[in-house]
Write a protein that holds these residues in place. Sequence first.
Motif, mmCIF file in Angstrom:
data_model
loop_
_atom_site.group_PDB
_atom_site.id
_atom_site.type_symbol
_atom_site.label_atom_id
_atom_site.label_comp_id
_atom_site.label_asym_id
_atom_site.label_seq_id
_atom_site.Cartn_x
_atom_site.Cartn_y
_atom_site.Cartn_z
ATOM 1 N N LEU A 178 0.759 -1.337 -0.024
ATOM 2 C CA LEU A 178 -0.092 0.106 0.005
ATOM 3 C C LEU A 178 1.108 1.273 0.020
ATOM 4 O O LEU A 178 0.547 2.175 -0.929
ATOM 5 N N MET A 179 1.988 1.384 0.870
ATOM 6 C CA MET A 179 2.874 2.426 0.924
ATOM 7 C C MET A 179 3.539 2.595 -0.221
ATOM 8 O O MET A 179 3.838 3.715 -0.709
ATOM 9 N N ALA A 180 3.915 1.416 -0.910
ATOM 10 C CA ALA A 180 4.737 1.727 -2.097
ATOM 11 C C ALA A 180 3.847 2.248 -3.275
ATOM 12 O O ALA A 180 4.280 3.044 -4.152
ATOM 13 N N GLY A 181 2.573 1.914 -3.266
ATOM 14 C CA GLY A 181 1.631 2.160 -4.548
ATOM 15 C C GLY A 181 1.602 3.684 -4.288
ATOM 16 O O GLY A 181 1.134 4.620 -5.184
ATOM 17 N N ILE A 182 1.154 4.088 -3.094
ATOM 18 C CA ILE A 182 1.383 5.702 -2.821
ATOM 19 C C ILE A 182 2.492 6.547 -3.156
ATOM 20 O O ILE A 182 2.166 7.443 -3.885
ATOM 21 N N ALA A 183 3.529 5.912 -2.767
ATOM 22 C CA ALA A 183 4.828 6.403 -3.185
ATOM 23 C C ALA A 183 4.853 6.841 -4.571
ATOM 24 O O ALA A 183 5.557 7.737 -5.071
ATOM 25 N N LYS A 184 4.323 5.785 -5.429
ATOM 26 C CA LYS A 184 4.525 5.841 -6.695
ATOM 27 C C LYS A 184 3.926 6.838 -7.611
ATOM 28 O O LYS A 184 4.241 7.305 -8.682
ATOM 29 N N SER A 185 2.774 7.445 -6.950
ATOM 30 C CA SER A 185 2.016 8.364 -7.359
ATOM 31 C C SER A 185 2.630 9.707 -7.226
ATOM 32 O O SER A 185 2.703 10.139 -6.023
ATOM 33 N N LYS A 186 2.928 10.503 -8.381
ATOM 34 C CA LYS A 186 3.545 11.783 -8.236
ATOM 35 C C LYS A 186 2.519 12.843 -7.969
ATOM 36 O O LYS A 186 2.684 13.890 -7.186
ATOM 37 N N THR A 187 1.453 12.895 -8.676
ATOM 38 C CA THR A 187 0.255 13.535 -8.391
ATOM 39 C C THR A 187 -1.094 12.480 -8.267
ATOM 40 O O THR A 187 -1.260 11.708 -8.897
ATOM 41 N N ILE A 188 -1.498 12.877 -7.087
ATOM 42 C CA ILE A 188 -2.683 11.902 -6.652
ATOM 43 C C ILE A 188 -3.812 12.444 -7.471
ATOM 44 O O ILE A 188 -4.363 13.672 -7.518
ATOM 45 N N THR A 189 -4.416 11.316 -8.067
ATOM 46 C CA THR A 189 -5.824 11.339 -8.851
ATOM 47 C C THR A 189 -6.974 10.538 -8.381
ATOM 48 O O THR A 189 -6.566 9.809 -7.506
ATOM 49 N N HIS A 190 -8.011 10.630 -8.801
ATOM 50 C CA HIS A 190 -9.266 10.156 -8.250
ATOM 51 C C HIS A 190 -8.912 8.232 -8.528
ATOM 52 O O HIS A 190 -9.516 7.717 -7.781
ATOM 53 N N THR A 191 -8.370 8.207 -9.702
ATOM 54 C CA THR A 191 -7.988 6.931 -10.179
ATOM 55 C C THR A 191 -7.056 6.364 -8.865
ATOM 56 O O THR A 191 -7.142 5.174 -8.653
ATOM 57 N N ASP A 192 -5.941 7.066 -8.567
ATOM 58 C CA ASP A 192 -5.033 6.510 -7.655
ATOM 59 C C ASP A 192 -5.935 6.199 -6.149
ATOM 60 O O ASP A 192 -5.715 5.223 -5.495
ATOM 61 N N GLU A 193 -6.731 7.184 -5.690
ATOM 62 C CA GLU A 193 -7.631 7.046 -4.469
ATOM 63 C C GLU A 193 -8.461 5.752 -4.579
ATOM 64 O O GLU A 193 -8.429 5.299 -3.560
ATOM 65 N N LYS A 194 -9.001 5.695 -5.788
ATOM 66 C CA LYS A 194 -9.914 4.477 -5.869
ATOM 67 C C LYS A 194 -9.148 3.108 -5.783
ATOM 68 O O LYS A 194 -9.399 1.985 -5.021
ATOM 69 N N ALA A 195 -7.721 3.287 -6.045
ATOM 70 C CA ALA A 195 -6.939 2.216 -6.305
ATOM 71 C C ALA A 195 -6.399 1.870 -4.663
ATOM 72 O O ALA A 195 -6.237 0.664 -4.375
ATOM 73 N N TRP A 196 -6.244 2.988 -4.031
ATOM 74 C CA TRP A 196 -5.701 2.585 -2.691
ATOM 75 C C TRP A 196 -6.807 2.282 -1.605
ATOM 76 O O TRP A 196 -6.565 1.999 -0.533
ATOM 77 N N LEU A 197 -8.010 2.546 -1.902
ATOM 78 C CA LEU A 197 -9.298 2.395 -1.308
ATOM 79 C C LEU A 197 -9.107 1.031 -0.290
ATOM 80 O O LEU A 197 -9.093 1.032 0.853
ATOM 81 N N PRO A 198 -9.234 -0.090 -1.143
ATOM 82 C CA PRO A 198 -9.202 -1.325 -0.478
ATOM 83 C C PRO A 198 -8.286 -1.666 0.489
ATOM 84 O O PRO A 198 -8.369 -1.915 1.843
ATOM 85 N N GLY A 199 -6.970 -1.125 0.350
ATOM 86 C CA GLY A 199 -5.695 -1.176 1.280
ATOM 87 C C GLY A 199 -6.209 -0.257 2.593
ATOM 88 O O GLY A 199 -5.705 -0.637 3.580
ATOM 89 N N LEU A 200 -6.714 0.756 2.314
ATOM 90 C CA LEU A 200 -6.841 1.884 3.448
ATOM 91 C C LEU A 200 -7.993 1.261 4.310
ATOM 92 O O LEU A 200 -7.832 1.040 5.583
ATOM 93 N N GLU A 201 -8.857 0.802 3.765
ATOM 94 C CA GLU A 201 -10.212 0.057 4.557
ATOM 95 C C GLU A 201 -9.573 -1.346 5.170
ATOM 96 O O GLU A 201 -9.953 -1.486 6.385
ATOM 97 N N TRP A 202 -8.683 -1.882 4.617
ATOM 98 C CA TRP A 202 -7.863 -3.205 5.379
ATOM 99 C C TRP A 202 -7.294 -2.560 6.424
ATOM 100 O O TRP A 202 -7.254 -3.014 7.682
#
Length: 812
Positions: free
Chosen positions: A445-469
Amino acid sequence: MNLKICIVVFINVLWALMPQNIIGCGPQADPKDYFTRFFSNKTAGVQGVEPFMYTALLQFYDDWDGYFSEDKATKKGEDPVLTEWIKYSGAQVSSAAASELVYEIEGKVLENLMGKATGHNVLPGEEFAKFANNTLYRALQKTGKQEALSYLLFAKKVQDQTMSNDMWEPAANRDVKNINALLMQAEKAYAASKDNFLKYKYGFMQCRLAFYSGKPALCIEKVNTFFGDKEETGTLNAMALSYKAGAYYEMQIYPDAAYWYAKAFEQANYDRKKIYLSFLWSIRKGDESLKMLVLQKAPTNKDKALVEALYGLHGLEVALPNLQEVYRLDKTNPLLRVLALREINKLEENFLTPRLNRQAGSKESFYGYNNSKGGTDLTQLNKLLAFCEKVAKDTDVPQTGFFQTAAAYLSYMAGDSERALQWAGKMKQGTSDENLVNQSRLIGLMAGIAKSKTITHTDEKAWLPGLEWLFKMAEKDAEYRIFMRNLFTQVLAPKYYAQGDVYKTALCLGVADLSKFKNTLPVDEEFFIGSGTMGIDYVRSEMNTQEVLKLYSFLQQPGLKDFDAFITRQTSFGLAEVVDFLGTSYLRDHDWESAVSWLQKSDEAEQLTALVVNQNTYDYDTLTVDPFHDYLNDWQRYDKTLKVPMGKLDFAKKMRGFEKQLETTTDPAEKGRIAYTLGAAYYNISYYGNAWMALDYGRSTVLWNNGMYTGWRKEYFEVQKARSYFEKAVALSTQNKEFQAAAFFLAAKCAQRQIIRPDYNYEQGQASDRAEKAFQRAFRKHPLLGQFKSQYGQTKFYKYAFNRCSYLRDFK
């Protein structure tokens, strides 16, 4: 008997409360949460080593568990001695009952129970019955194991002779003659007993009594006879080896002492701290010059690896060489994972934490202490990463999944997200260890967040399952509560801040408050998860009006989905708190019209009141301040109060009215009085005034204008507007010299507060002292005060002020 040697055997528990190195006084940090962590201690998968996890603030990691529970430095898990007795009894006996009979009951009471004493019971009937009904006692009686009760009685006599309630003093009843007599009894009982369980117990007692009789050579001989280096002799083996080590220590043969303490540590499965402290004492708290001598006593590579590992478990410095040597000597040593975990923690403390804290928008959510001694940098991180990657590929190493996870995390720390994801993926496929799987998911999850230079709605949607977990993990795991908080404060919040989404920075900090866990945790743990205000505090202290309006617009949208719904659901504040604050934000802007509009929408009728110490009772009085009160000295700010408290809304309305009057009034004298009133109000809503709470939510008593404040705080500390209105009053009041004098003096008072006073730098004390003296001179000798004397020295007001402001005498 040398008292010091006695203490070495089972070392003073007070040592366990001393930190590995003193780091100074000040607010008490949580020893388990003073740097940014994301790597779980549970990943090591080694039982009984919690005391040796990393912290720079305590001797042992489990010595102290919070402000409410300093006595939590208790033994973990089941006491193996009690477990052994329960198994021996052959009955269903609780640990509490076993502890009562083995440890707590007095010898004379046990004698009564066994019918070997005459006379009255030594305890009142109720208490006597309590012991008589002890389930372990009854089980031993029922199975005819009377000899076991005789042994327990004998053991209590030994305890009375060898141990003391005062850990710095010998036992009050200690007598070498009595100890020798008990030693002879133990030898006879050992020879006579047919019960193997009791024979090894009596053998242990011979080792113990030989030690306390002042015969270290005999102690060593007894240990070699009954225990040696065997592991099948039960839970007392490690304790016996400790006595053997203590005997060598008494004989000042320190390398042998250290080696046998290491062997005792290896075989102990319960409360290893005392053994380890004795090991440290034997090697003079980690003296490397003794290591070769200790290693020479270790006959096998496995034993040498054990010594290396114990050296590595101590101290704050980099221990990668110890880790590498343990790996070379014995790849199966379980302490290999503990040592690697400690090195990761050191990098978290000295590399990751400072790096994350340097980010704009990052908020340290714990009281930290920078214990870095330098040299712990990216180079050191890469060395540890290379080692973990090497071990992760070695099939001769048990649980390589740990090292795969470590490689993933270290790659993340080094800024290589792709490498981190690759290692995390390999680990998930190669182990069923739940702790490692969870750790790997967090790293992913943290590596996926670090990969994003600019946060988009697509990024947030991809992170959501990990954040809920992660949120669900935090609900049940204290470590993951810390990880979740750190992720939102020091990973997500600064990313949003960097791209200008300050409103989402605030929401991230609101999630990090962990307010959703309130009232569901033990009180001592709740104390450390935050007060549930960090998010709204950020809004109030860091955001300007336009940023708060963006936050308001976001929160009032209907039907938020996905990540937006998650973050607004989990944050500690909502739309109501934002509406409440917007009125205050407009007060800071001095936009009275907008402030009135928003304050009317708020459900909170905030009053201008101050808590002031009552000099007679030393309690706090609540004063209803008058924001239009004028006064010579700031300590007089609360001399005038209102009968009915004024709210922020009423104050905004009055300020709006006065400013409109100033624009429309044509009479200079009246205009001057209005300007004077506005000057007093603007001064009072500054840091120095009585109505500071109109703009701020807390006030330190030691601040000043340091020349570095920006935004609304610039005016709050520099009082430029207050000065300009007082100067306007002076210009408009040419027909009233006394009034003019008062306005001029208050303008001069504002000018004094515009003198920059640098913050005190304790690392450059002499320079700060000089700067403070220069400030004091400039404050007392401000040119406007000399002008005040020259222009208004003949007025009544000047004389009034002269008698009440001592620094005016500098201009005699």
